[in-house]
Design a protein around this motif. Structure first.
Motif, PDB file in Angstrom:
ATOM      1  N   ARG A   1     -14.559  28.523 -12.326  1.00 39.86           N
ATOM      2  CA  ARG A   1     -13.763  27.628 -12.996  1.00 39.86           C
ATOM      3  C   ARG A   1     -13.755  27.807 -14.487  1.00 39.86           C
ATOM      4  N   ARG A   2     -14.933  28.437 -15.105  1.00 44.26           N
ATOM      5  CA  ARG A   2     -14.983  28.760 -16.390  1.00 44.26           C
ATOM      6  C   ARG A   2     -14.061  29.813 -16.760  1.00 44.26           C
ATOM      7  N   ILE A   3     -14.034  30.786 -15.743  1.00 46.55           N
ATOM      8  CA  ILE A   3     -12.990  32.050 -15.889  1.00 46.55           C
ATOM      9  C   ILE A   3     -11.561  31.561 -16.015  1.00 46.55           C
ATOM     10  N   ARG A   4     -11.179  30.688 -15.167  1.00 42.04           N
ATOM     11  CA  ARG A   4      -9.979  30.284 -15.265  1.00 42.04           C
ATOM     12  C   ARG A   4      -9.306  29.403 -16.580  1.00 42.04           C
ATOM     13  N   MET A   5     -10.439  28.686 -17.092  1.00 36.75           N
ATOM     14  CA  MET A   5     -10.360  28.112 -18.122  1.00 36.75           C
ATOM     15  C   MET A   5     -10.199  29.083 -19.298  1.00 36.75           C
ATOM     16  N   CYS A   6     -10.738  30.237 -19.363  1.00 38.87           N
ATOM     17  CA  CYS A   6     -10.488  31.112 -20.586  1.00 38.87           C
ATOM     18  C   CYS A   6      -9.072  31.680 -20.383  1.00 38.87           C
ATOM     19  N   PHE A   7      -8.567  32.077 -19.148  1.00 38.12           N
ATOM     20  CA  PHE A   7      -7.147  32.621 -18.882  1.00 38.12           C
ATOM     21  C   PHE A   7      -6.332  31.502 -19.531  1.00 38.12           C
ATOM     22  N   TRP A   8      -6.456  29.959 -19.154  1.00 34.70           N
ATOM     23  CA  TRP A   8      -5.548  29.066 -19.717  1.00 34.70           C
ATOM     24  C   TRP A   8      -5.597  29.100 -21.081  1.00 34.70           C
ATOM     25  N   LYS A   9      -6.583  29.184 -21.773  1.00 32.72           N
ATOM     26  CA  LYS A   9      -6.691  29.227 -23.484  1.00 32.72           C
ATOM     27  C   LYS A   9      -5.997  30.137 -23.842  1.00 32.72           C
TER      28      LYS A   9
ATOM     29  N   HIS B   1     -10.372  20.456 -17.337  1.00 30.00           N
ATOM     30  CA  HIS B   1      -9.868  19.715 -16.524  1.00 30.00           C
ATOM     31  C   HIS B   1      -8.684  20.562 -15.556  1.00 30.00           C
ATOM     32  N   ILE B   2      -7.914  21.364 -16.102  1.00 30.66           N
ATOM     33  CA  ILE B   2      -6.985  22.307 -15.775  1.00 30.66           C
ATOM     34  C   ILE B   2      -7.533  23.327 -14.841  1.00 30.66           C
ATOM     35  N   ALA B   3      -8.689  23.737 -15.515  1.00 29.41           N
ATOM     36  CA  ALA B   3      -9.341  24.774 -14.833  1.00 29.41           C
ATOM     37  C   ALA B   3      -9.872  24.530 -13.263  1.00 29.41           C
ATOM     38  N   ASN B   4      -9.871  23.295 -12.909  1.00 34.85           N
ATOM     39  CA  ASN B   4     -10.269  22.761 -11.607  1.00 34.85           C
ATOM     40  C   ASN B   4      -8.994  22.116 -10.893  1.00 34.85           C
ATOM     41  N   SER B   5      -7.804  22.615 -11.434  1.00 36.88           N
ATOM     42  CA  SER B   5      -6.737  21.949 -10.544  1.00 36.88           C
ATOM     43  C   SER B   5      -6.305  23.087  -9.418  1.00 36.88           C
ATOM     44  N   PRO B   6      -5.270  22.383  -8.391  1.00 38.34           N
ATOM     45  CA  PRO B   6      -5.118  23.325  -7.215  1.00 38.34           C
ATOM     46  C   PRO B   6      -4.046  24.450  -7.816  1.00 38.34           C
ATOM     47  N   ILE B   7      -3.264  24.083  -8.905  1.00 38.78           N
ATOM     48  CA  ILE B   7      -2.322  25.045  -9.600  1.00 38.78           C
ATOM     49  C   ILE B   7      -3.024  26.279  -9.964  1.00 38.78           C
ATOM     50  N   LEU B   8      -4.151  26.348 -10.643  1.00 41.30           N
ATOM     51  CA  LEU B   8      -4.994  27.368 -11.309  1.00 41.30           C
ATOM     52  C   LEU B   8      -5.568  28.159 -10.119  1.00 41.30           C
ATOM     53  N   SER B   9      -5.961  27.291  -9.058  1.00 43.72           N
ATOM     54  CA  SER B   9      -6.810  28.032  -7.804  1.00 43.72           C
ATOM     55  C   SER B   9      -5.742  28.738  -7.246  1.00 43.72           C
ATOM     56  N   ARG B  10      -4.517  28.353  -7.053  1.00 43.30           N
ATOM     57  CA  ARG B  10      -3.257  29.194  -6.249  1.00 43.30           C
ATOM     58  C   ARG B  10      -2.958  30.327  -7.040  1.00 43.30           C
TER      59      ARG B  10
END
Length: 355
Positions: A281-289, A323-332
């Motif tokens: 989740r933290r890695i996905r947050m880094c990508f989003w940032k 919040h976004i890092a835990n979303s289904p969109i980023l998981s997909r």
């Protein structure tokens, strides 16, 4: 230099010059085999062929044998408070060459330099030198001899020691008498706040603890090192930590490999699974940032298979990064497989290799 301690204090490091380091290493290499014969089998710290894992397994052996009360004695600033005269007397019992003894005393008193100012050391073994681990073991070998003489079951790793007895009454008695021995005979200071008499599964020893499981006693990681590990991972995956994906993956790999190699003997399947989920989740947050701008976010989402309308909707969101890092969109889009290909190794995979 001063380095921070986990409890908030400071530890002084006396780092020798290259010449001194070579000489200290030469002394250590000659003295180590001589003292190895004298040291206790229950001492595991800073000794060739011995490790913290062996110490923990020995503790487990004691507990399984019915020694289910622990006397956990914490020495206050041990490396800073070793009495030089007492240590030199102990060394002189084995070392006959006065030149070697004189040289060791000079190293003990060499002091530390902080911000260009030399501070003399009236006590203690300056940490950072090649000799200090051996000298600390020479001093505490006196404790090992005393414990062995009393027939007590114990494990010592440097200045961390646990004594195992069969009843609370015996534990309290041992705590009082050993504290007296350390403070009166060895002139060391026992930290009363951190020392404790309790069940071994309620205490921490070298980062490990124990628990009852079906079929016997299990080894677990104490919550404190888990918390410290998470904090380290959090620093590496901080949003403001401007690193490339490759750099971040490499730093995470180093951190994970080191931690799992040390704690891998413990039962921590559930912990590694939970840590992996949190880390992804933290890695996905880094990508989003890193994607930062709305257009970049949309383009990357589309690139990963999200339709344009949905990509625009998510790219324009006002929700927090976490919040976004835990979303289904980023998981997909940033799937576990994608993160693996980006260089991220999972804690669970590393654990399965060493366990």
């Amino acid at each position: 230099m001063e380095i921070p301690k986990p409890d908030g204090g400071k530890r002084l490091l006396g780092i020798p010059t290259v010449v001194d380091r070579v000489i200290q290493q030469a002394i250590a290499q000659i003295l180590t085999p001589i003292y190895e014969i004298q040291f206790s089998a229950n001492s595991y710290g800073f000794r060739p062929g011995r490790s913290a894992k062996q110490a923990v397994l020995k503790c487990k052996e004691y507990i399984e044998a019915g020694y289910t009360w622990t006397v956990d004695i914490d020495l206050a600033k041990y490396f800073d408070t070793v009495n030089h005269d007492k240590l030199m007397r102990l060394l002189s019992e084995t070392i006959e060459d006065s030149r070697v003894l004189s040289l060791i005393r000079k190293y003990l008193k060499s002091g530390v330099m902080i911000n260009g100012v030399v501070q003399e050391t009236e006590g203690g073994c300056p940490q950072g030198g090649n000799l200090s681990p051996l000298l600390s073991n020479v001093m505490l070998n006196e404790l090992d001899i005393e414990l062995t003489k009393r027939g007590l079951k114990f494990c010592r790793y440097a200045d961390d020691q646990n004594i195992y007895v069969k009843s609370r009454k015996a534990a309290i008695r041992v705590m009082a008498s050993i504290t007296h021995f350390l403070e009166q005979k060895l002139r060391l200071k026992v930290n009363q706040e951190k020392s404790a008499v309790d069940r071994p599964w309620k205490l921490k020893f070298l980062g490990f603890s124990f628990y009852h499981k079906k079929g016997g006693l299990g080894i677990r990681v104490h919550p404190k090192p888990v918390k410290k590990f998470k904090q380290k991972l959090k620093e590496i995956t901080g949003r403001s930590n401007a690193m490339s994906v490759e750099q971040r993956a490499e730093k995470l790999r180093q951190c994970i490999v080191g931690w799992v190699n040390y704690f891998g003997m413990a039962d921590m399947k559930a912990i590694t699974k939970a840590l992996d989920e949190w880390l992804r989740r933290r890695i996905r947050m880094c990508f989003w940032k890193q994607w930062k701008k709305i257009g970049t976010k949309r383009d990357n989402l589309v690139l990963h298979g999200i339709d344009t309308r949905k990509a625009w909707e998510y790219a324009n969101t006002r929700k927090s990064y976490w919040h976004i890092a835990n979303s289904p969109i980023l998981s997909r889009t940033l799937t576990n497989e994608y993160l693996r290909k980006s260089g991220l190794i999972t804690i669970s995979e590393r654990y399965s290799l060493v366990h």
